[in-house]
Design a protein around this motif. Structure first.
Motif, mmCIF file in Angstrom:
data_model
loop_
_atom_site.group_PDB
_atom_site.id
_atom_site.type_symbol
_atom_site.label_atom_id
_atom_site.label_comp_id
_atom_site.label_asym_id
_atom_site.label_seq_id
_atom_site.Cartn_x
_atom_site.Cartn_y
_atom_site.Cartn_z
ATOM 1 N N GLN A 32 0.838 -1.197 0.000
ATOM 2 C CA GLN A 32 0.000 0.000 0.000
ATOM 3 C C GLN A 32 0.872 1.247 0.000
ATOM 4 O O GLN A 32 1.892 1.309 0.686
ATOM 5 C CB GLN A 32 -0.921 0.027 1.225
ATOM 6 N N ALA A 58 -11.038 -9.059 6.396
ATOM 7 C CA ALA A 58 -10.602 -8.085 5.393
ATOM 8 C C ALA A 58 -11.585 -6.924 5.288
ATOM 9 O O ALA A 58 -11.191 -5.773 5.113
ATOM 10 C CB ALA A 58 -10.432 -8.777 4.039
ATOM 11 N N TRP A 59 -12.884 -7.198 5.408
ATOM 12 C CA TRP A 59 -13.887 -6.132 5.296
ATOM 13 C C TRP A 59 -13.711 -5.100 6.407
ATOM 14 O O TRP A 59 -13.888 -3.895 6.187
ATOM 15 C CB TRP A 59 -15.294 -6.728 5.357
ATOM 16 N N ARG A 62 -10.719 -2.970 5.569
ATOM 17 C CA ARG A 62 -11.059 -2.019 4.508
ATOM 18 C C ARG A 62 -11.840 -0.838 5.076
ATOM 19 O O ARG A 62 -11.665 0.301 4.658
ATOM 20 C CB ARG A 62 -11.865 -2.711 3.409
ATOM 21 N N GLY A 67 -6.512 -0.571 1.546
ATOM 22 C CA GLY A 67 -6.937 -0.986 0.221
ATOM 23 C C GLY A 67 -7.203 -2.485 0.189
ATOM 24 O O GLY A 67 -6.880 -3.216 1.131
ATOM 25 N N GLU A 68 -7.750 -2.945 -0.910
ATOM 26 C CA GLU A 68 -8.109 -4.359 -1.043
ATOM 27 C C GLU A 68 -6.911 -5.276 -0.839
ATOM 28 O O GLU A 68 -6.970 -6.249 -0.093
ATOM 29 C CB GLU A 68 -8.722 -4.601 -2.425
ATOM 30 N N ALA A 71 -5.607 -5.123 2.862
ATOM 31 C CA ALA A 71 -6.534 -5.774 3.786
ATOM 32 C C ALA A 71 -6.438 -7.296 3.666
ATOM 33 O O ALA A 71 -6.416 -8.017 4.672
ATOM 34 C CB ALA A 71 -7.961 -5.306 3.514
ATOM 35 N N THR A 72 -6.389 -7.788 2.432
ATOM 36 C CA THR A 72 -6.272 -9.238 2.217
ATOM 37 C C THR A 72 -4.937 -9.753 2.731
ATOM 38 O O THR A 72 -4.850 -10.821 3.345
ATOM 39 C CB THR A 72 -6.414 -9.564 0.720
#
Length: 238
Positions: A32, A58-59, A62, A67-68, A71-72
């Motif tokens: 990131q 992850a949600w 976020r 960012g996606e 988070a993942t």
């Protein structure tokens, strides 16, 4: 520190020499852009610790501005570590103590954010036969299909079985429902000629064995299954 300085620090310095904030910021700098040090400080402040950041879905990460990809990445750190720890348990591993069961199941549940129930099936010599996910959600008789669980053990040719579930909230102390469900399942397994050697409750790196800790309700287990609680002294003390 800039992102490049954080990445260099991860390469040059031992992880234990970094603060939690620096370590998280350095990791985030690979996935990131922006001020990852400020992001790391905010995440640790929100969730309370580095471990809790990694335990979030992850949600949720976020929602905190990651960012996606970041988070993942954070969400997968603990499950990946748990998978690595499972390499300590080869397919012919013999589960002949509560301590081994505890270490195994804390690895299975490493980083798991929702409650799940697993059934470990063992051969006559208590070596690994198979591992089955039998339920997602709270442990109670309504959510666990006792007949299906016992039939799965019989179909696999298991001689012994061990049940385990996690408490994502962080306290492995068995609930009254956990204890009642264990008693019911043990009786069903015994009727089928299969020994339920233990029901482990995990919470992070801590675990509590129900059959050994509740000897006032359930019969004592054989002496080759000593009582062990990971880094916890006693489930009743928490």
């Amino acid at each position: 520190m800039t992102s490049s300085e954080l990445r260099q620090a991860l390469s040059d310095r031992a992880p234990e020499s970094l603060t939690d904030r620096e370590l998280l910021a350095g990791l985030l700098s690979f996935v990131q852009c922006g001020d990852t040090e400020a992001t790391a400080g905010r995440l640790i402040g929100t969730f309370g610790s580095l471990a809790e950041v990694f335990r979030q879905g992850a949600w949720r990460l976020r929602a905190e501005g990651l960012g996606e990809s970041a988070a993942t990445f954070c969400r997968m750190i603990l499950p990946a570590w748990g998978r690595a720890r499972l390499s300590e348990f080869p397919r012919d591993f013999v589960f002949d103590s509560t301590e081994k069961l505890g270490r195994y199941f804390t690895a299975v549940f490493c980083g798991e954010a929702i409650e799940k129930v697993y059934l470990l099936l063992l051969r006559e010599d208590r070596s690994y036969l198979s591992l089955k996910l039998v339920s997602t959600g709270s442990v109670n008789s309504a959510n666990l299909n006792t007949r299906a669980i016992v039939e799965a053990a019989l179909f696999a040719g298991a001689r012994y079985a061990a049940l385990a579930h996690n408490h994502p909230g962080g306290n492995p102390t068995p609930s009254a429902c956990d204890i009642a469900t264990t008693a019911s399942l043990r009786s069903a397994f015994e009727s089928a000629g299969i020994g339920l050697v233990e029901h482990i409750v995990t919470a992070g790196e801590r675990y509590a064995p129900i059959l050994l800790s509740c000897d006032g309700i359930l019969r004592e287990m054989p002496t080759d299954f000593p009582m062990v609680f990971g880094d916890a002294e006693d489930p009743g003390s928490r």
